[in-house]
Enzyme design. Structure first.
Site, PDB file in Angstrom:
ATOM      1  N   PHE A 160       0.863  -1.188   0.000  1.00  0.00           N
ATOM      2  CA  PHE A 160       0.000   0.000   0.000  1.00  0.00           C
ATOM      3  C   PHE A 160       0.898   1.236   0.000  1.00  0.00           C
ATOM      4  CE2 PHE A 160      -2.666   3.290   1.665  1.00  0.00           C
ATOM      5  CZ  PHE A 160      -3.988   2.922   1.438  1.00  0.00           C
ATOM      6  N   LYS A 172      10.837  -2.628  -8.227  1.00  0.00           N
ATOM      7  CA  LYS A 172      11.546  -3.725  -7.563  1.00  0.00           C
ATOM      8  C   LYS A 172      11.162  -5.081  -8.146  1.00  0.00           C
ATOM      9  CE  LYS A 172      14.079  -1.410  -4.615  1.00  0.00           C
ATOM     10  NZ  LYS A 172      15.551  -1.441  -4.712  1.00  0.00           N
ATOM     11  N   TYR A 196       7.437   1.966  -6.438  1.00  0.00           N
ATOM     12  CA  TYR A 196       8.553   1.187  -5.880  1.00  0.00           C
ATOM     13  C   TYR A 196       8.327  -0.312  -6.091  1.00  0.00           C
ATOM     14  CZ  TYR A 196      11.897  -0.114  -2.113  1.00  0.00           C
ATOM     15  OH  TYR A 196      12.937  -0.632  -1.363  1.00  0.00           O
ATOM     16  N   ILE A 221      14.113  -3.514   7.146  1.00  0.00           N
ATOM     17  CA  ILE A 221      15.429  -3.499   7.789  1.00  0.00           C
ATOM     18  C   ILE A 221      15.559  -2.173   8.548  1.00  0.00           C
ATOM     19  CG2 ILE A 221      17.934  -3.689   7.346  1.00  0.00           C
ATOM     20  CD1 ILE A 221      16.310  -6.185   6.380  1.00  0.00           C
TER      21      ILE A 221
HETATM   22  N1  CAA Z   1      -3.682  -1.089   3.979  1.00  0.00           N
HETATM   23  C1  CAA Z   1      -4.962  -0.711   3.826  1.00  0.00           C
HETATM   24  N2  CAA Z   1      -5.395   0.553   4.022  1.00  0.00           N
HETATM   25  C2  CAA Z   1      -4.484   1.461   4.404  1.00  0.00           C
HETATM   26  C3  CAA Z   1      -3.116   1.127   4.587  1.00  0.00           C
HETATM   27  C4  CAA Z   1      -2.742  -0.216   4.374  1.00  0.00           C
HETATM   28  N3  CAA Z   1      -1.489  -0.621   4.525  1.00  0.00           N
HETATM   29  N4  CAA Z   1      -2.452   2.246   4.950  1.00  0.00           N
HETATM   30  C5  CAA Z   1      -3.360   3.239   4.977  1.00  0.00           C
HETATM   31  N5  CAA Z   1      -4.580   2.773   4.681  1.00  0.00           N
HETATM   32  C6  CAA Z   1      -5.812   3.481   4.609  1.00  0.00           C
HETATM   33  C7  CAA Z   1      -5.994   4.392   5.802  1.00  0.00           C
HETATM   34  O1  CAA Z   1      -6.578   3.676   6.862  1.00  0.00           O
HETATM   35  C8  CAA Z   1      -6.902   5.469   5.249  1.00  0.00           C
HETATM   36  O2  CAA Z   1      -8.220   4.988   5.174  1.00  0.00           O
HETATM   37  P1  CAA Z   1      -9.459   5.979   5.393  1.00  0.00           P
HETATM   38  O3  CAA Z   1      -9.313   7.061   4.363  1.00  0.00           O
HETATM   39  O4  CAA Z   1     -10.637   5.104   5.226  1.00  0.00           O
HETATM   40  O5  CAA Z   1      -9.276   6.496   6.800  1.00  0.00           O
HETATM   41  C9  CAA Z   1      -6.377   5.624   3.850  1.00  0.00           C
HETATM   42  O6  CAA Z   1      -5.758   4.379   3.487  1.00  0.00           O
HETATM   43  C10 CAA Z   1      -5.327   6.707   3.816  1.00  0.00           C
HETATM   44  O7  CAA Z   1      -5.165   7.061   2.533  1.00  0.00           O
HETATM   45  P2  CAA Z   1      -4.226   8.280   2.203  1.00  0.00           P
HETATM   46  O8  CAA Z   1      -4.140   8.426   0.741  1.00  0.00           O
HETATM   47  O9  CAA Z   1      -4.607   9.475   3.010  1.00  0.00           O
HETATM   48  O10 CAA Z   1      -2.853   7.720   2.731  1.00  0.00           O
HETATM   49  P3  CAA Z   1      -1.840   8.375   3.741  1.00  0.00           P
HETATM   50  O11 CAA Z   1      -1.333   9.617   3.118  1.00  0.00           O
HETATM   51  O12 CAA Z   1      -2.375   8.411   5.094  1.00  0.00           O
HETATM   52  O13 CAA Z   1      -0.684   7.293   3.749  1.00  0.00           O
HETATM   53  C11 CAA Z   1       1.216   6.280   2.841  1.00  0.00           C
HETATM   54  C12 CAA Z   1      -0.155   6.835   2.561  1.00  0.00           C
HETATM   55  C13 CAA Z   1       2.178   7.388   3.308  1.00  0.00           C
HETATM   56  C14 CAA Z   1       1.785   5.675   1.587  1.00  0.00           C
HETATM   57  C15 CAA Z   1       1.104   5.208   3.931  1.00  0.00           C
HETATM   58  O14 CAA Z   1       0.127   4.270   3.531  1.00  0.00           O
HETATM   59  C16 CAA Z   1       2.388   4.469   4.201  1.00  0.00           C
HETATM   60  O15 CAA Z   1       3.327   5.002   4.781  1.00  0.00           O
HETATM   61  N6  CAA Z   1       2.483   3.188   3.802  1.00  0.00           N
HETATM   62  C17 CAA Z   1       3.604   2.357   4.093  1.00  0.00           C
HETATM   63  C18 CAA Z   1       4.565   2.452   2.966  1.00  0.00           C
HETATM   64  C19 CAA Z   1       5.717   1.543   3.227  1.00  0.00           C
HETATM   65  O16 CAA Z   1       5.625   0.470   3.807  1.00  0.00           O
HETATM   66  N7  CAA Z   1       6.892   1.960   2.777  1.00  0.00           N
HETATM   67  C20 CAA Z   1       8.052   1.200   2.970  1.00  0.00           C
HETATM   68  C21 CAA Z   1       9.214   2.136   3.021  1.00  0.00           C
HETATM   69  S1  CAA Z   1      10.697   1.285   3.408  1.00  0.00           S
HETATM   70  C22 CAA Z   1      11.034   0.447   2.022  1.00  0.00           C
HETATM   71  O17 CAA Z   1      10.452   0.602   0.988  1.00  0.00           O
HETATM   72  C23 CAA Z   1      12.159  -0.521   2.132  1.00  0.00           C
HETATM   73  C24 CAA Z   1      11.704  -1.853   1.706  1.00  0.00           C
HETATM   74  O18 CAA Z   1      12.072  -2.263   0.622  1.00  0.00           O
HETATM   75  C25 CAA Z   1      10.856  -2.671   2.600  1.00  0.00           C
END
Ligand code: CAA
Length: 244
Positions: A146, A155, A151, A184
């Site tokens: 999500f 990947k 990315y 990580i």
């Molecule tokens: N699954 C389902 N629903 C989700 C969710 C998820 N994982 N995350 C957020 N939501 C929902 C929220 O509950 C919210 O719902 P409502 O509107 O009904 O309240 C809605 O989605 C939020 O939508 P927005 O567009 O407003 O999203 P946001 O701006 O709050 O957040 C985001 C978006 C910043 C991308 C956030 O979801 C996030 O940080 N996600 C994680 C991203 C992640 O894991 N990145 C990894 C980085 S590290 C890396 O990449 C290294 C590696 O290789 C592992």
């Protein structure tokens, strides 16, 4: 056997550990940085820890920049036998909010880069009948995430590249593999909002973030002489968060 290893984006969390562990294994390590600034401090910190690395500025998203990098390394350090395509960035946002710029910059930096950097080194590896290309992908290239359409696509694409190139160079003693780390303990993961990060960690069976050194140990094994029968593989290192 000690070789010359190039690690792109070696000044980040996983990259630094890979540089150090490759050096511990006896390799000469060359790394890249994208913008001048932090390399002076990083090199000084590494020196204090007993490591001497070669560092070059290179934009891995830019083909000409990578060609210039390869020419400099060849003239100033020597032939690269181990290439770790590690440089990468995130621009996390939901697809609905994602701009074309967010998409393009991630595709160019995380996927085009492996063409740009591998291209100038692969012929040398096949000519010398030894090479190791190790592409650092992500759990999110396998399972999607999500907020990471850009990315996750880049990947996942990286592993398609691995499987195709592995077939082309296998007979020449060159292996090509993907390593897919899960979450990580790095700045990239710490940038995820705390509550989202905690929710992610609670879904990891091993119940913690991985360590950069754990990824680096795997890379060192793949870089070595004993891993010649592993090619075209995607090795997950994710604490059991995604099994496939
Ligand atoms: N699954 C389902 N629903 C989700 C969710 C998820 N994982 N995350 C957020 N939501 C929902 C929220 O509950 C919210 O719902 P409502 O509107 O009904 O309240 C809605 O989605 C939020 O939508 P927005 O567009 O407003 O999203 P946001 O701006 O709050 O957040 C985001 C978006 C910043 C991308 C956030 O979801 C996030 O940080 N996600 C994680 C991203 C992640 O894991 N990145 C990894 C980085 S590290 C890396 O990449 C290294 C590696 O290789 C592992």
């Amino acid at each position: 056997m000690a070789r010359i290893a190039l690690v792109t984006g070696g000044m980040g969390g996983i990259g630094t550990a890979i540089c150090q562990k490759l050096a511990d294994a006896g390799h000469t390590v060359v790394t890249t940085y994208s913008r001048p600034g932090k390399e002076v401090q990083w090199l000084a910190d590494q020196k204090e820890k007993g490591y001497t690395f070669h560092a070059y500025q290179c934009d891995v998203a830019d083909y000409e920049s990578c060609q210039a990098l390869a020419a400099r390394i060849s003239a100033e350090v020597g032939p690269v036998d181990v290439l770790v395509n590690n440089a990468g960035i995130t621009k996390d946002t939901t697809f609905r909010k994602m701009s074309k710029v967010d998409w393009d910059v991630v595709m160019r930096t995380d996927l085009d880069s492996i063409f740009n950097v591998t291209k100038p080194f692969i012929d040398g590896m096949t000519d010398r009948s030894f090479g190791r290309v190790i592409n650092i992908s992500s759990i999110n290239g396998q399972k999607g995430q999500f907020g990471q359409t850009n990315y996750s696509a880049a990947k996942a694409g990286m592993h398609g590249f691995t499987k195709a190139l592995a077939q082309e160079v296998a007979k020449k003693g060159v292996t090509v593999n993907t390593v897919s780390p899960g979450y990580i303990a790095t700045e990239m993961v710490m940038a995820v909002k705390e509550e989202i990060r905690h929710a992610i960690i609670s879904g990891i069976p091993v119940n913690r973030l991985g360590l950069p050194e754990e990824v680096a140990d795997l890379v060192v094994y793949l870089a070595g002489d004993k891993s010649g029968f592993i090619t075209g593989s995607n090795i997950a290192i994710n604490g059991g968060q995604h099994m496939f």
